[in-house]
Design a protein around this motif. Structure first.
Motif, PDB file in Angstrom:
ATOM      1  N   UNK A   1       0.837  -1.206   0.000  1.00 33.18           N
ATOM      2  CA  UNK A   1       0.000   0.000   0.000  1.00 33.18           C
ATOM      3  C   UNK A   1       0.865   1.247   0.000  1.00 33.18           C
ATOM      4  N   UNK A   2       1.950   1.249   0.774  1.00 28.97           N
ATOM      5  CA  UNK A   2       2.831   2.412   0.816  1.00 28.97           C
ATOM      6  C   UNK A   2       3.514   2.672  -0.520  1.00 28.97           C
ATOM      7  N   UNK A   3       3.977   1.623  -1.177  1.00 31.52           N
ATOM      8  CA  UNK A   3       4.612   1.794  -2.484  1.00 31.52           C
ATOM      9  C   UNK A   3       3.644   2.359  -3.515  1.00 31.52           C
ATOM     10  N   UNK A   4       2.415   1.861  -3.518  1.00 31.02           N
ATOM     11  CA  UNK A   4       1.430   2.345  -4.478  1.00 31.02           C
ATOM     12  C   UNK A   4       0.949   3.751  -4.139  1.00 31.02           C
ATOM     13  N   UNK A   5       0.804   4.034  -2.839  1.00 27.39           N
ATOM     14  CA  UNK A   5       0.266   5.327  -2.425  1.00 27.39           C
ATOM     15  C   UNK A   5       1.250   6.460  -2.674  1.00 27.39           C
ATOM     16  N   UNK A   6       2.540   6.195  -2.431  1.00 27.77           N
ATOM     17  CA  UNK A   6       3.540   7.248  -2.559  1.00 27.77           C
ATOM     18  C   UNK A   6       4.258   7.233  -3.913  1.00 27.77           C
ATOM     19  N   UNK A   7       3.730   6.499  -4.864  1.00 30.04           N
ATOM     20  CA  UNK A   7       4.302   6.529  -6.207  1.00 30.04           C
ATOM     21  C   UNK A   7       3.234   6.937  -7.221  1.00 30.04           C
ATOM     22  N   UNK A   8       2.278   6.063  -7.491  1.00 29.70           N
ATOM     23  CA  UNK A   8       1.265   6.357  -8.510  1.00 29.70           C
ATOM     24  C   UNK A   8       0.233   7.369  -8.030  1.00 29.70           C
ATOM     25  N   UNK A   9      -0.158   7.270  -6.758  1.00 29.91           N
ATOM     26  CA  UNK A   9      -1.225   8.131  -6.235  1.00 29.91           C
ATOM     27  C   UNK A   9      -0.687   9.184  -5.273  1.00 29.91           C
ATOM     28  N   UNK A  10       0.533   9.649  -5.493  1.00 30.17           N
ATOM     29  CA  UNK A  10       1.135  10.625  -4.585  1.00 30.17           C
ATOM     30  C   UNK A  10       0.373  11.954  -4.613  1.00 30.17           C
ATOM     31  N   UNK A  11       0.093  12.474  -5.810  1.00 28.37           N
ATOM     32  CA  UNK A  11      -0.576  13.765  -5.913  1.00 28.37           C
ATOM     33  C   UNK A  11      -2.020  13.688  -5.416  1.00 28.37           C
ATOM     34  N   UNK A  12      -2.666  12.559  -5.645  1.00 26.15           N
ATOM     35  CA  UNK A  12      -4.027  12.384  -5.124  1.00 26.15           C
ATOM     36  C   UNK A  12      -4.005  12.358  -3.600  1.00 26.15           C
ATOM     37  N   UNK A  13      -3.000  11.693  -3.039  1.00 20.51           N
ATOM     38  CA  UNK A  13      -2.867  11.630  -1.590  1.00 20.51           C
ATOM     39  C   UNK A  13      -2.602  13.010  -0.991  1.00 20.51           C
ATOM     40  N   UNK A  14      -1.720  13.779  -1.628  1.00 19.86           N
ATOM     41  CA  UNK A  14      -1.451  15.138  -1.170  1.00 19.86           C
ATOM     42  C   UNK A  14      -2.685  16.022  -1.328  1.00 19.86           C
ATOM     43  N   UNK A  15      -3.428  15.841  -2.413  1.00 18.66           N
ATOM     44  CA  UNK A  15      -4.655  16.615  -2.600  1.00 18.66           C
ATOM     45  C   UNK A  15      -5.688  16.320  -1.527  1.00 18.66           C
ATOM     46  N   UNK A  16      -5.801  15.049  -1.132  1.00 14.17           N
ATOM     47  CA  UNK A  16      -6.728  14.700  -0.051  1.00 14.17           C
ATOM     48  C   UNK A  16      -6.312  15.361   1.260  1.00 14.17           C
ATOM     49  N   UNK A  17      -4.998  15.431   1.489  1.00  9.65           N
ATOM     50  CA  UNK A  17      -4.520  16.116   2.691  1.00  9.65           C
ATOM     51  C   UNK A  17      -4.853  17.601   2.674  1.00  9.65           C
ATOM     52  N   UNK A  18      -4.709  18.229   1.519  1.00  6.66           N
ATOM     53  CA  UNK A  18      -5.060  19.653   1.409  1.00  6.66           C
ATOM     54  C   UNK A  18      -6.558  19.878   1.604  1.00  6.66           C
ATOM     55  N   UNK A  19      -7.378  18.973   1.076  1.00  4.05           N
ATOM     56  CA  UNK A  19      -8.825  19.101   1.267  1.00  4.05           C
ATOM     57  C   UNK A  19      -9.180  19.006   2.749  1.00  4.05           C
ATOM     58  N   UNK A  20      -8.565  18.066   3.458  1.00  5.99           N
ATOM     59  CA  UNK A  20      -8.822  17.936   4.895  1.00  5.99           C
ATOM     60  C   UNK A  20      -8.329  19.165   5.659  1.00  5.99           C
ATOM     61  N   UNK A  21      -7.191  19.730   5.234  1.00  2.00           N
ATOM     62  CA  UNK A  21      -6.687  20.942   5.882  1.00  2.00           C
ATOM     63  C   UNK A  21      -7.645  22.110   5.692  1.00  2.00           C
ATOM     64  N   UNK A  22      -8.138  22.289   4.461  1.00  2.00           N
ATOM     65  CA  UNK A  22      -9.094  23.368   4.194  1.00  2.00           C
ATOM     66  C   UNK A  22     -10.379  23.147   4.989  1.00  2.00           C
ATOM     67  N   UNK A  23     -10.832  21.901   5.091  1.00  2.83           N
ATOM     68  CA  UNK A  23     -12.043  21.609   5.860  1.00  2.83           C
ATOM     69  C   UNK A  23     -11.838  21.932   7.345  1.00  2.83           C
ATOM     70  N   UNK A  24     -10.672  21.612   7.873  1.00  6.81           N
ATOM     71  CA  UNK A  24     -10.398  21.912   9.279  1.00  6.81           C
ATOM     72  C   UNK A  24     -10.363  23.414   9.529  1.00  6.81           C
ATOM     73  N   UNK A  25      -9.700  24.161   8.632  1.00  9.00           N
ATOM     74  CA  UNK A  25      -9.641  25.620   8.780  1.00  9.00           C
ATOM     75  C   UNK A  25     -11.039  26.225   8.644  1.00  9.00           C
TER      76      UNK A  25
END
Length: 203
Positions: free
Chosen positions: A136-160
């Protein structure tokens, strides 16, 4: 044989605890039944060689979400009798959701009866020797890295956004000024008075 017995045991406890979560009249008991369901669902994930999902169920859902529910239910003084009084207003929504869930169950049973899944034709095949978490880590931080970072930004905006929407300036509370507290000297904070005997204290 042991794995089969463990599967049926975990599955039965998950279904029973899920039913008790809905049928319990006491909300605290409902949360405790929900925690039991999460633990047994984690056991099912371990049997399916999905250790990462099992760990997430225990750490995130049991350790954070369910405990948060329990604290909210226990600390808030909610009149549950008043909440149940208007439950019939949402009867149509409940029936629609029940019909949708029954349809999904029928579709799932039909898909299961159609035949087994062909794991060799997966989009992202994983070597059997690679652990589940590592894959899961290899797939998440290689192919879906930008999607993962985008999800983090969405959660950050939701928290703010949640903080901004719930933050209200209060006029009944005296604000704290740390700079003035730090600059305050001891002689400004105290006063020595030779008070006469037999008289009251002047404030």
């Amino acid at each position: 044989m042991i794995q089969l017995l463990a599967f049926y045991l975990f599955a039965f406890v998950v279904c029973a605890s899920g039913a008790m979560t809905i049928l319990s009249r006491n909300p605290v008991h409902s949360v405790l039944w929900l925690i039991l369901a999460f633990f047994n669902a984690a056991g099912l994930m371990v049997l399916a060689n999905a250790e990462f999902i099992a760990m997430l169920l225990v750490i995130v859902y049991v350790g954070a979400v369910a405990v948060l529910f329990l604290f909210v239910v226990m600390m808030l003084n909610i009149d549950f009798a008043e909440l149940r009084a208007g439950v019939m207003r949402y009867a149509a929504v409940g029936v629609a959701l029940a019909v949708a869930l029954v349809a999904e169950i029928l579709i799932a049973v039909g898909a299961y009866s159609a035949g087994a899944l062909q794991l060799g034709r997966r989009v992202a095949p994983v070597d059997v020797k690679v652990p589940n978490i590592e894959a899961i880590g290899q797939l998440l931080y290689s192919r879906y890295l930008f999607v993962f970072e985008g999800a983090g930004l969405v959660l950050l905006v939701a928290m703010i956004g949640a903080i901004v929407l719930t933050l209200r300036p209060r006029t009944d509370v005296k604000p704290q000024k740390i700079s003035r507290q730090v600059q305050r000297r001891a002689k400004d904070a105290t006063r020595n008075v030779n008070h006469p005997v037999g008289q009251g204290v002047e404030l």
